[in-house]
Design a protein around this motif. Structure first.
Motif, PDB file in Angstrom:
ATOM      1  N   VAL A 382       0.864  -1.180   0.000  1.00 18.10           N
ATOM      2  CA  VAL A 382       0.000   0.000   0.000  1.00 18.10           C
ATOM      3  C   VAL A 382       0.901   1.231   0.000  1.00 18.10           C
ATOM      4  N   ASP A 386      -2.670   5.904  -2.053  1.00 19.11           N
ATOM      5  CA  ASP A 386      -3.907   5.131  -1.846  1.00 19.11           C
ATOM      6  C   ASP A 386      -4.801   5.717  -0.752  1.00 19.11           C
ATOM      7  N   THR A 390      -9.099   5.681  -0.758  1.00 18.02           N
ATOM      8  CA  THR A 390      -9.633   4.889   0.354  1.00 18.02           C
ATOM      9  C   THR A 390     -10.649   5.690   1.155  1.00 18.02           C
ATOM     10  N   GLY A 405      -3.910   6.347  -7.248  1.00 19.52           N
ATOM     11  CA  GLY A 405      -3.924   5.324  -6.216  1.00 19.52           C
ATOM     12  C   GLY A 405      -5.176   4.467  -6.290  1.00 19.52           C
ATOM     13  N   LYS A 406      -5.250   3.493  -5.388  1.00 20.02           N
ATOM     14  CA  LYS A 406      -6.389   2.576  -5.318  1.00 20.02           C
ATOM     15  C   LYS A 406      -6.912   2.516  -3.880  1.00 20.02           C
ATOM     16  N   SER A 407      -8.199   2.299  -3.744  1.00 21.77           N
ATOM     17  CA  SER A 407      -8.776   2.167  -2.405  1.00 21.77           C
ATOM     18  C   SER A 407      -8.425   0.809  -1.819  1.00 21.77           C
ATOM     19  N   PHE A 408      -7.920   0.819  -0.578  1.00 19.54           N
ATOM     20  CA  PHE A 408      -7.616  -0.447   0.082  1.00 19.54           C
ATOM     21  C   PHE A 408      -8.697  -0.843   1.093  1.00 19.54           C
ATOM     22  N   TRP A 419      -4.523  -7.168  -6.460  1.00 29.01           N
ATOM     23  CA  TRP A 419      -3.860  -5.985  -5.913  1.00 29.01           C
ATOM     24  C   TRP A 419      -2.435  -5.908  -6.433  1.00 29.01           C
TER      25      TRP A 419
END
Length: 521
Positions: A382, A386, A390, A405-408, A419
């Motif tokens: 992560v 992110d 998130t 980024g990506k939501s965790f 992921w």
């Protein structure tokens, strides 16, 4: 005949309707903030994001890394929530990292690549989207991003900040545009926490809120709260094995000997291929043998850091206590993170900026009993980019397309999803601290590749499984050439795909360290 004409007419009408539908669909202009994921069907949650400065990933009580270190509230977050064990920043420097947190973008995209670079026009911070979704938002603490001002910034309804790095004692805060001095030995960490709790008390519980509590601590030079001074005066210090690699006389290094260090279970160091800038930096402002040009010594520096960290831990405890008192502790998401790590003697260095583990790796904890099972261990990679997506997902808000980024959130909920398995890194040479070169790199679950740009020096490749202290540079190893080439290509692919092939230069006045470059303007 009549039936045949009717059928042909129907087919013609049907065909026209299809064409009309397609033209209508494709004629709509794409919104520049088109979401890349549907709006999550979740109830908006209150979110508290607590950020510390220069807190390295392993200096928490529950990790067992530092003998005697006590962080009961961080330990509680990990026990009652999730510990994201492989959290990294994409740039280990205050302003670029903070900008990545607030935008969800890499430094070369938001272009705040150092601590002086001004904010570009039109940059969007994720709290601005929260405001549009009906959230009440507050920022309290160190801004230090894009400029040295303390004026309120976009995305926040309530503002408490200070100029630049600020001070530990008796600060002056900008509170919603008004300068408010504090005296009587008031401590900045405590003040910010009290202001944060006070703001939460005033909120309408029927509406969601987002609180960004951004501490000055534990930035150097470290000054603990008076109640914490001397608490760790007898703390034993474990020197990292790489502390001694470039020392001319290890027997005189603070009275410690390599043979007494339990961490000395690493490969034979490859001193030949240790970058020259690393060797030289040992005797500089950010090196263990000339720390801040001799203003402090390592042992005192180490203990002051640990004592200053106690104030951060107590701040977390006060926030959790308020949530319990208000009946919000089950549903509120509390996230704790460091903006970058910090070296304590590894490779003979202090400070951050470089790509070694202690610099790019940060603590990241999250607690929300309604969503996270106690003791959750998140092992996926992560990064600071992110955080924005998130929190937007937790708010039930669409994630803008430009966010990298990506939501965790699914990882926190224990879901098995696809992921990333690597972290990318970039750092840009600074005028004020020229000891560290521009660098780009990649870290996988086993290997780390570092490209040192613009210097006549060695690049770096480490096998983190066999060499966790990163002292055996494999860049010339015949057995590792294929790995090195693959990782190098992945770095360039990342930069090319994210428009990062040019260094974002900014015209910035420099006055602090003019003595370094006398007469060179």
């Amino acid at each position: 005949m009549y039936v045949s004409k009717l059928i042909r007419s129907f087919r013609h009408t049907y065909f026209l309707l299809i064409i009309l539908f397609c033209l209508t669909a494709f004629s709509k202009k794409e919104n520049p903030e088109t979401v890349k994921a549907p709006i999550p069907a979740v109830k908006p949650r209150n979110v508290i994001f607590i950020l510390s400065d220069d807190h390295r990933y392993d200096f928490m009580g529950f990790t067992g890394k530092v003998p005697g270190l006590q962080t009961p509230n961080m330990d509680r977050l990990a026990k009652e929530g999730a510990h994201l064990k492989n959290a990294f920043v994409s740039t280990a420097l205050c302003s670029p990292s903070r900008a990545s947190i607030l935008t969800g973008l890499y430094a070369h995209t938001h272009t705040i690549v150092d601590n002086q670079a001004p904010l570009p026009k039109g940059l969007q911070f994720f709290p601005q989207y929260l405001q549009k979704a009906g959230y009440k938002t507050a920022f309290l603490g160190k801004w230090h991003m894009g400029n040295q001002d303390d004026q309120p910034q976009p995305g926040f309804d309530h503002w408490v900040s200070f100029k630049g790095q600020g001070v530990y004692y008796n600060p002056t805060f900008n509170i919603n545009g008004k300068q408010v001095p504090h005296k009587d030995s008031s401590y900045t960490t405590d003040l910010l926490t009290n202001y944060a709790v006070e703001w939460m008390r005033k909120q309408d519980k029927s509406k969601p809120f987002f609180l960004y509590l951004s501490h000055k601590a534990v930035h150097a030079e470290f000054n603990p709260a008076r109640r914490h001074r001397g608490k760790y005066k007898d703390m034993p210090i474990v020197y990292p094995s790489s502390f001694y690699l470039t020392a001319t006389d290890t027997s005189k290094v603070f009275g410690a000997k390599p043979g007494t260090n339990p961490e000395l279970k690493t490969p034979v160091p490859n001193l030949k291929d240790m970058p020259a800038w690393v060797k030289k930096q040992r005797y500089s402002w950010h090196g263990v043998d000339y720390m801040y040009h001799g203003q402090t010594d390592f042992n005192a520096f180490y203990k002051d850091y640990c004592e200053t960290l106690l104030g951060i831990d107590e701040s977390i405890g006060k926030v959790l206590s308020y949530l319990k008192e208000a009946g919000l502790d089950e549903s509120t998401m509390v996230i704790y993170m460091g903006d970058n790590g910090f070296s304590f003697g590894e490779h003979g260095l202090i400070d951050k900026r470089h790509m070694y583990e202690e610099s790019m790796r940060v603590p990241l904890l999250a607690r929300c009993p309604e969503l996270i099972k106690p003791g959750t261990q998140v092992t996926q990679v992560v990064q600071n980019i992110d955080i924005a997506p998130t929190i937007l997902e937790l708010a039930g808000t669409a994630i803008p397309k430009q966010i990298q980024g990506k939501s965790f959130v699914p990882l926190l909920a224990g879901k098995n999803i696809s992921w990333r398995d690597k972290a990318f890194y970039e750092y840009y040479w600074e005028y004020d601290f020229p000891q560290t070169p521009t660098m780009f790199g990649i870290r996988t679950d086993r290997y780390k590749y570092i490209f040192n740009h613009g210097v006549w020096d060695a690049n770096e490749l480490y096998d983190l499984q066999e060499d966790p202290m990163e002292i055996n540079n494999l860049i010339r190893s015949p057995l590792h050439q294929e790995i090195a080439h693959s990782l190098r290509d992945q770095v360039w692919d990342w930069l090319e795909s994210t428009s990062g092939m040019q260094i974002p230069l900014k015209r910035i006045p420099h006055k602090r360290n003019d003595h370094i470059y006398k007469g060179t303007y």
